[in-house]
Enzyme design. Structure first.
Site, PDB file in Angstrom:
ATOM      1  N   THR A 193       0.885  -1.163   0.000  1.00 22.54           N
ATOM      2  CA  THR A 193       0.000   0.000   0.000  1.00 22.54           C
ATOM      3  C   THR A 193       0.918   1.206   0.000  1.00 22.54           C
ATOM      4  OG1 THR A 193      -1.736  -1.069   1.318  1.00 22.54           O
ATOM      5  CG2 THR A 193      -1.612   1.288   1.512  1.00 22.54           C
ATOM      6  N   ARG A 221     -13.723  -7.866  -1.068  1.00 24.28           N
ATOM      7  CA  ARG A 221     -13.090  -7.513   0.210  1.00 24.28           C
ATOM      8  C   ARG A 221     -12.615  -6.061   0.180  1.00 24.28           C
ATOM      9  NH1 ARG A 221      -7.660  -5.649   1.804  1.00 24.28           N
ATOM     10  NH2 ARG A 221      -7.268  -6.398   3.909  1.00 24.28           N
ATOM     11  N   VAL A 222     -12.927  -5.319   1.217  1.00 23.65           N
ATOM     12  CA  VAL A 222     -12.429  -3.952   1.355  1.00 23.65           C
ATOM     13  C   VAL A 222     -11.568  -3.910   2.615  1.00 23.65           C
ATOM     14  CG1 VAL A 222     -13.116  -1.578   1.844  1.00 23.65           C
ATOM     15  CG2 VAL A 222     -14.344  -2.888   0.118  1.00 23.65           C
ATOM     16  N   ASP A 224      -8.507  -1.685   5.118  1.00 22.55           N
ATOM     17  CA  ASP A 224      -8.501  -0.494   5.970  1.00 22.55           C
ATOM     18  C   ASP A 224      -8.278   0.788   5.182  1.00 22.55           C
ATOM     19  OD1 ASP A 224      -5.908  -1.384   5.368  1.00 22.55           O
ATOM     20  OD2 ASP A 224      -5.049  -0.360   7.107  1.00 22.55           O
ATOM     21  N   GLY A 245      -0.127  -2.622   5.805  1.00 20.58           N
ATOM     22  CA  GLY A 245      -0.074  -3.936   6.445  1.00 20.58           C
ATOM     23  C   GLY A 245      -1.469  -4.525   6.560  1.00 20.58           C
TER      24      GLY A 245
END
Ligand code: ASP
Length: 340
Positions: A193, A221-222, A224, A245
């Protein structure tokens, strides 16, 4: 102030996905402050990004415009398999992207989840912030919104990433319908990310996080990254923070928000990141703890204070982050809770 109609009229079909749309600028309310040290902090893949963002901030750019330009470098880099173009796909081989941003001085936020075919979800998050009365759009409707706003859809699955996905699938289950692939594929590389946070000399802050999420994830899926208060958070009176992470672990502690709250209570940025990680450990379910009670995943936080102090910390040693201030761009080592 440009309207949405002006924006659509001015954008051509060829509007580059990386161009930042002109946007309405609500009035900024703040007490005059000239004491901050301009600073940009990011995950370690953001070295080029913090350099660009810092230069833009020093030249007078808005902090959010600058850091989005910074993360666009990674989003558009086909070799960065953690974001945007070339990001690792879900288990069906489809690249689904998440992003969110916050603009401290105007107290606004935008987010997009599960976005397909648009390489720069950070800019889509910002367009949602700038042109709608909402904060988050997801899935097909977010894609349609982006195209209406002038973003150009493209295939985000690069040949390299497609080959990695095929190799991952071929090693998935012994005895499944795919013959085993016996070459090398680094199937441990399933996260990544870019988070970037900045403060300028007036003490104005912004934050942004953008990702392709966990590689091989369940479709839909989503993580953070698009969750305001988890993947990133910014309060112009305190500081900004964000994360990379295992997103599932971050969502449960609202880690971006919590880190900013710890800075509000007086902790320095690095100490605030470490204290958030202690909360992450305390909130980890037992199936994800090893025999010594340590998480079996890594998670990292990055934070900048309104005065320009910065810091980062990870669960495990060996993590690094990128930072740029008056001393120039560099990679520094993150603090950590546990030795690897
Ligand atoms: N935090 C991202 C997510 O869970 C992945 C990562 O940072 O590696 O979607």
């Amino acid at each position: 102030m440009p309207t949405r109609r002006d924006f659509l009229a001015s954008s051509t079909a060829a509007l580059a996905a990386a161009s930042i749309p002109p946007h309405p600028q609500p009035a900024v309310q703040r007490a005059a402050s000239r004491r901050a040290r301009p600073t940009v902090i990011a995950s370690s893949n953001g070295l080029r990004g913090v350099t660009l963002a810092y230069d833009q901030i020093i030249a007078g750019a808005d902090t959010l415009d600058a850091i989005i330009a910074g993360v666009n470098i990674q989003e558009l880099d086909p070799d960065d398999q953690s974001v945007g173009l070339g990001g690792l796909p879900n288990k069906d081989g489809v690249v689904q992207l998440d992003a969110s941003c916050m603009h401290g001085p105007t107290k606004r936020a935008g987010a997009v989840g599960c976005l397909e075919d648009i390489a720069t979800p950070s800019l889509v998050a910002k367009a949602i912030m700038d042109y709608t009365d909402h904060i988050m759009l997801v899935g097909d409707d977010a894609r349609r919104f982006a195209i209406e706003m002038g973003f150009t859809p493209q295939n985000l699955l690069t040949e390299k990433t497609r080959q990695d996905w095929l190799r991952w699938r071929a090693r998935l289950n012994a005895g499944d319908a795919y013959l085993d692939y016996d070459g090398d594929v680094d199937i441990k590389f399933t996260t990544g990310t870019i988070n970037m946070n900045a403060v300028n000399s007036a003490g104005d802050l912004s934050s942004v996080t953008t990702t392709s999420g966990m590689g091989w994830k369940v479709p839909g899926r989503v993580g953070d990254s698009p969750i305001i208060g988890a993947g990133q958070y910014c309060d112009n009176s305190v500081g900004a923070a964000g994360s990379t992470g295992r997103g599932e672990a971050n969502i449960k502690v609202c880690g971006g928000f919590l880190t900013v709250e710890f800075m509000r209570q007086g902790l320095a940025p690095q100490a605030a990141c470490l204290k958030t990680l202690e909360r992450v450990v305390a909130m980890t379910e037992s199936r994800l703890l090893d025999e010594r009670g340590r998480p079996t995943f890594n998670l990292e936080f990055y934070a900048v204070h309104k005065d320009g102090r910065y810091g980062a910390a990870a669960l495990y040693s060996g993590s690094e982050f990128a930072v740029c201030d008056a001393r120039g761009p560099r990679i520094e080592k993150s603090a950590f809770l546990y030795e690897t």
